[in-house]
Motif scaffolding. Sequence first.
Motif, PDB file in Angstrom:
ATOM      1  N   ILE A  78      -0.872   3.682  -7.640  1.00 20.84           N
ATOM      2  CA  ILE A  78      -0.620   2.273  -7.347  1.00 20.84           C
ATOM      3  C   ILE A  78      -1.042   2.032  -5.907  1.00 20.84           C
ATOM      4  CG2 ILE A  78       1.094   0.431  -7.267  1.00 20.84           C
ATOM      5  CD1 ILE A  78       2.789   2.313  -9.152  1.00 20.84           C
ATOM      6  N   ALA A  79      -2.092   1.237  -5.733  1.00 20.85           N
ATOM      7  CA  ALA A  79      -2.669   1.006  -4.416  1.00 20.85           C
ATOM      8  C   ALA A  79      -2.345  -0.403  -3.935  1.00 20.85           C
ATOM      9  CB  ALA A  79      -4.180   1.210  -4.467  1.00 20.85           C
ATOM     10  N   SER A  80      -2.346  -0.585  -2.634  1.00 17.88           N
ATOM     11  CA  SER A  80      -2.011  -1.882  -2.050  1.00 17.88           C
ATOM     12  C   SER A  80      -3.259  -2.739  -1.858  1.00 17.88           C
ATOM     13  CB  SER A  80      -1.272  -1.685  -0.723  1.00 17.88           C
ATOM     14  OG  SER A  80      -1.971  -0.741   0.085  1.00 17.88           O
ATOM     15  N   PHE A  81      -4.020  -2.474  -0.813  1.00 18.85           N
ATOM     16  CA  PHE A  81      -5.230  -3.231  -0.523  1.00 18.85           C
ATOM     17  C   PHE A  81      -6.413  -2.270  -0.378  1.00 18.85           C
ATOM     18  CE2 PHE A  81      -1.757  -5.830   1.163  1.00 18.85           C
ATOM     19  CZ  PHE A  81      -2.044  -7.084   0.636  1.00 18.85           C
ATOM     20  N   PRO A  82      -7.625  -2.678  -0.770  1.00 16.11           N
ATOM     21  CA  PRO A  82      -8.789  -1.788  -0.665  1.00 16.11           C
ATOM     22  C   PRO A  82      -9.349  -1.715   0.750  1.00 16.11           C
ATOM     23  CG  PRO A  82      -9.423  -3.856  -1.691  1.00 16.11           C
ATOM     24  CD  PRO A  82      -7.928  -3.914  -1.509  1.00 16.11           C
ATOM     25  N   ILE A  83      -8.566  -1.138   1.641  1.00 12.74           N
ATOM     26  CA  ILE A  83      -8.977  -0.918   3.020  1.00 12.74           C
ATOM     27  C   ILE A  83      -9.180   0.585   3.220  1.00 12.74           C
ATOM     28  CG2 ILE A  83      -7.794  -2.985   3.878  1.00 12.74           C
ATOM     29  CD1 ILE A  83      -5.493  -1.188   4.810  1.00 12.74           C
TER      30      ILE A  83
END
Length: 358
Positions: free
Chosen positions: A156-161
Motif C-alpha cells: 500500500i503506497a502513498s504518493f509516487p515520489i
Amino acid sequence: MKHARLLTGALMALALAAPAAAQDDPVKVGFIYVGPVGDFGWTHEHDLARQAVEEEYGDAVETSFVESVPEGPDAERVMTQMALSGTDLIFATSFGYGPAVNNVAERFPDVAFEHATGYQQDHPNVSLYNARFYQGRAVIGHIAGHMTETSTIGYIASFPIPEVIRGINAAFIHAREVNPDVEFRIVWAYSWFDPAQEASAAEALIEQGADILMQHTDSTAPMSIAEDRGLYAFGQASNMIDFGPNAQLTAIIDNWAPYYIERVGEVMDGTWEAGNVWTGIGDGTVAFADFSDAIPEEVRESAAALRDRIAAGDYHPFTGPINRRDGSEWLAEGEVATDEALLAMDFYVEGITSELPE
C-alpha cells in the motif's frame, strides 16, 4: 576602597544574573504534522521525538505542535503563525511542506527551519533531514520473501515520489533475491493517512492473493486487517504490535529523537547551521521492532545479518546488477547507486509488473 569593592560586587552580581535572566526565556520549538499524533505511525514517532526534546531540556524549551495540516496553503499559514508568535525553530515533518517551508523562511530569516524528507533548500535558514527508509525495506523484503506462501506480497503506497518508489524497489529486490517467484501487487492510496482508504487497499490486495502486507502509509488499518484475516504484515514508521500481535513480523521504526535533541541544543547555544543529512540503520534513525517468533530462526538470523551489514556499510541495498522495469540496465555488476540517483528514482526495477503512475 570600600565603595569600590561594593561597586565591583554589584557589577559581578549583575554579570552573573544576566545569563540567568536570558535563560528564563525558553527556546520555542514548533512542529507541524501531516497526520494526527494518534496515527501510531509516522506522526506518532515525530511527536515522541518532540516529547524527548522536552524531557531532555525541561523548562529551557517550550514546544508546540499543530497536527493534521494538509500539504499546501494551510501549511504555510500554520508556519507563518508559528514564526509570528516568536518560534525559534520549526520542524516541518512531511515531504509536501517544501514550498511552504521556503516561502515562510524567506520572510523570517531569523527563524530556523528543518524540513523532513525534503529537497528544496532555497534559503540559508532551511535545513533538510531524511532517513534511509529503503534500508529498512530491504530487510523486511528479505523476511517477506521467505515468509510468503502465495509468493504474492501486497504493498500500500502513498504518493509516487522517489522516497516511496525507492522503498518498493528495495523491498522487491530483496524479496525476489530469496524467492524468485515473488510478485508485488501495489495499490496507491494518494494519501499519507486515510484509514478507510488504507483498509480498502488492504482488502483489495488480499483478494489478489497477497498473504503479506507492506505499507508506506501511516495508519494502523492495514495491520488490523492482516490481524483479522490471519495474515502477516509489517508496521510502518512505528511499532504497531498492539494492532497486530499475531500479524506483525516486525516494524520499521523512525527514531527522530537524537536528531531533534541535537538540533534544538544547537539553537539553544547559538551553533545551529543549515545542513542536509540522510541517516539510516547505522545511525539509529532507522530501527526495527522485535522480529516475530513466527519467523523461522534461520530467517531471523539472516535478516539480522542483512541489517547489520547495511548498518556497518558493508552492503548497499542498491548494488548491481539491477535493471529498470523495461529491461534497460541501471546498475552494472557490483555498481552501487549514488545518493543523487536514489533521490531522483522515478522507475520500478525489473520484475515489478505494475505500471508506475504518472
